[in-house]
Motif scaffolding. Sequence first.
Motif, PDB file in Angstrom:
ATOM      1  N   ALA A 134      69.175  43.431  90.043  1.00 45.08           N
ATOM      2  CA  ALA A 134      69.814  42.932  88.727  1.00 45.08           C
ATOM      3  C   ALA A 134      69.223  44.208  87.597  1.00 45.08           C
ATOM      4  O   ALA A 134      69.832  44.252  86.772  1.00 45.08           O
ATOM      5  CB  ALA A 134      69.992  41.615  88.651  1.00 45.08           C
ATOM      6  N   HIS A 135      67.904  43.924  87.982  1.00 48.53           N
ATOM      7  CA  HIS A 135      67.453  44.682  86.325  1.00 48.53           C
ATOM      8  C   HIS A 135      67.177  46.522  86.592  1.00 48.53           C
ATOM      9  O   HIS A 135      67.499  47.503  85.597  1.00 48.53           O
ATOM     10  CB  HIS A 135      65.717  44.188  86.208  1.00 48.53           C
ATOM     11  N   LEU A 140      68.415  46.564  97.785  1.00 46.42           N
ATOM     12  CA  LEU A 140      66.991  45.407  98.054  1.00 46.42           C
ATOM     13  C   LEU A 140      67.323  45.130  99.893  1.00 46.42           C
ATOM     14  O   LEU A 140      66.538  44.544 100.436  1.00 46.42           O
ATOM     15  CB  LEU A 140      66.945  43.961  97.443  1.00 46.42           C
ATOM     16  N   ASP A 141      68.705  45.621 100.321  1.00 44.10           N
ATOM     17  CA  ASP A 141      68.860  45.073 101.455  1.00 44.10           C
ATOM     18  C   ASP A 141      68.952  46.232 102.336  1.00 44.10           C
ATOM     19  O   ASP A 141      68.920  47.376 101.956  1.00 44.10           O
ATOM     20  CB  ASP A 141      69.561  44.415 102.039  1.00 44.10           C
ATOM     21  N   ASN A 186      76.092  32.315  95.245  1.00 41.47           N
ATOM     22  CA  ASN A 186      75.680  31.745  93.948  1.00 41.47           C
ATOM     23  C   ASN A 186      74.495  30.410  93.818  1.00 41.47           C
ATOM     24  O   ASN A 186      74.429  30.225  92.293  1.00 41.47           O
ATOM     25  CB  ASN A 186      76.995  32.011  92.731  1.00 41.47           C
ATOM     26  N   ASN A 187      75.276  30.056  94.526  1.00 41.40           N
ATOM     27  CA  ASN A 187      73.948  28.239  94.734  1.00 41.40           C
ATOM     28  C   ASN A 187      72.350  29.084  94.815  1.00 41.40           C
ATOM     29  O   ASN A 187      70.836  28.094  94.388  1.00 41.40           O
ATOM     30  CB  ASN A 187      74.520  27.193  95.640  1.00 41.40           C
ATOM     31  N   HIS A 188      72.002  29.729  95.000  1.00 37.76           N
ATOM     32  CA  HIS A 188      70.477  30.486  94.954  1.00 37.76           C
ATOM     33  C   HIS A 188      70.555  30.680  94.338  1.00 37.76           C
ATOM     34  O   HIS A 188      70.418  32.093  93.709  1.00 37.76           O
ATOM     35  CB  HIS A 188      70.764  31.591  96.659  1.00 37.76           C
ATOM     36  N   PRO A 189      69.118  30.359  93.412  1.00 40.00           N
ATOM     37  CA  PRO A 189      68.259  31.093  92.458  1.00 40.00           C
ATOM     38  C   PRO A 189      68.190  32.966  92.514  1.00 40.00           C
ATOM     39  O   PRO A 189      68.199  33.091  91.889  1.00 40.00           O
ATOM     40  CB  PRO A 189      67.243  30.032  92.715  1.00 40.00           C
ATOM     41  N   ALA A 190      68.291  33.208  93.731  1.00 40.09           N
ATOM     42  CA  ALA A 190      68.186  35.422  92.863  1.00 40.09           C
ATOM     43  C   ALA A 190      69.333  35.684  92.848  1.00 40.09           C
ATOM     44  O   ALA A 190      69.262  36.535  92.301  1.00 40.09           O
ATOM     45  CB  ALA A 190      67.030  35.931  95.003  1.00 40.09           C
ATOM     46  N   GLN A 238      62.787  40.089  91.820  1.00 43.83           N
ATOM     47  CA  GLN A 238      60.983  39.311  91.581  1.00 43.83           C
ATOM     48  C   GLN A 238      60.768  38.388  93.389  1.00 43.83           C
ATOM     49  O   GLN A 238      60.025  38.560  93.548  1.00 43.83           O
ATOM     50  CB  GLN A 238      60.688  38.659  90.781  1.00 43.83           C
ATOM     51  N   LYS A 239      62.701  37.995  93.294  1.00 45.73           N
ATOM     52  CA  LYS A 239      62.432  36.874  94.375  1.00 45.73           C
ATOM     53  C   LYS A 239      61.668  37.187  95.869  1.00 45.73           C
ATOM     54  O   LYS A 239      62.133  38.776  95.743  1.00 45.73           O
ATOM     55  CB  LYS A 239      63.555  36.447  94.067  1.00 45.73           C
ATOM     56  N   ASP A 240      61.868  36.649  97.333  1.00 49.25           N
ATOM     57  CA  ASP A 240      61.329  37.071  98.238  1.00 49.25           C
ATOM     58  C   ASP A 240      63.198  37.508  98.960  1.00 49.25           C
ATOM     59  O   ASP A 240      63.768  36.737  99.376  1.00 49.25           O
ATOM     60  CB  ASP A 240      60.559  35.602  99.148  1.00 49.25           C
ATOM     61  N   ILE A 241      63.321  38.781  99.443  1.00 51.05           N
ATOM     62  CA  ILE A 241      64.533  39.005  99.450  1.00 51.05           C
ATOM     63  C   ILE A 241      64.768  39.107 101.195  1.00 51.05           C
ATOM     64  O   ILE A 241      65.771  38.273 101.269  1.00 51.05           O
ATOM     65  CB  ILE A 241      64.340  40.554  99.369  1.00 51.05           C
ATOM     66  N   ARG A 242      63.475  38.797 102.131  1.00 56.73           N
ATOM     67  CA  ARG A 242      63.918  38.247 102.960  1.00 56.73           C
ATOM     68  C   ARG A 242      64.822  36.560 103.778  1.00 56.73           C
ATOM     69  O   ARG A 242      64.726  37.147 104.409  1.00 56.73           O
ATOM     70  CB  ARG A 242      62.721  38.538 103.661  1.00 56.73           C
TER      71      ARG A 242
END
Length: 259
Positions: A134-135, A140-141, A186-190, A238-242
């Motif tokens: 997002a920045h 990312l995948d 959208n429930n996931h904080p990432a 910044q979050k763990d993408i896996r």
Amino acid sequence: MDKLYNLRMRAAQGGSHEQGGTHISGGERITCFSNIQQVAMYLLEKGLTHCKGRPDFMQIQLESIPESVTYVQPLERWANVERFVKEGDTFLKEGKTVAFQLLEIIGIPKKVIDRAVEIVSQYSSMRGAVLIDAHSGKRLDDRGEKGVRVSRLDWLGNDFEKWARYYHVSANSRIREALALAAKVNNHPATIAELCWSDDPDYTTGYVASRKMGYQRIENIKTYGDERGCRIFFVDGQKDIRSYINYLENQPVLITWEG
Ligand code: WAQ
Ligand code: MG
Ligand code: MG
Ligand code: MG
């Protein structure tokens, strides 16, 4: 509670997805044992009657859900975005422009929105979503043209029908599935935001979703007949993408609505 099962369907034309066939339709539902047949029939019909064409490959997969289920509320705010009509203007603002403005309000930088536009106009038959930072706008995948397919999600019981009645929304399966997906994602904080427009040439309504703004439905996001479209998840890099992708693909989520 009864044992639960996940059903997923994918249909393609010109051979299987693995053989390079074109993705036509996909679908996923969670059900109890006694409803498996009915849900499988629904998915079969969905794949066979799709406006993108007749499939010559289809797979319907059944699996039991051993993990514990996460219960998630639908996004709080449901809105049909009003078009901005300036005085004297004879035309309505394009849906696409409205989508970009919503993303800006959520805080997505302009250059990242531009990147998203490029991506959307690049794809026409993706099975999953494209994850971008997002920045920075960086992808990312590593799933290429396949994308990340969100699975193991559904509404609980007849909560969708109750929700639809309350909000005077037609209880159709497309909206049912889009709301469930937006709630899980959208429930996931990432997840910072989601942009969706259908690749189906006959479906011109899309949405922007986020925890902050809810599900903002946008009519005429594209022109009728256009086969381009996909979903983009704007992600906190910044979050763990896996583990994020693991949540999207594998964590069973049921959407509940108390009313
Ligand atoms: N996981 C990840 N991405 C998906 C999934 C999924 N389970 N299902 C679809 N996509 C992506 C994929 O790239 C598709 O090409 C794209 O989204 C569009 O999917 O009126 O019908 O099923 O409020 O064509 C939204 C508006 C309708 C509903 C979206 O999309 C409304 C729609 P489609
Ligand atoms: Mg589909
Ligand atoms: Mg769909
Ligand atoms: Mg589609």
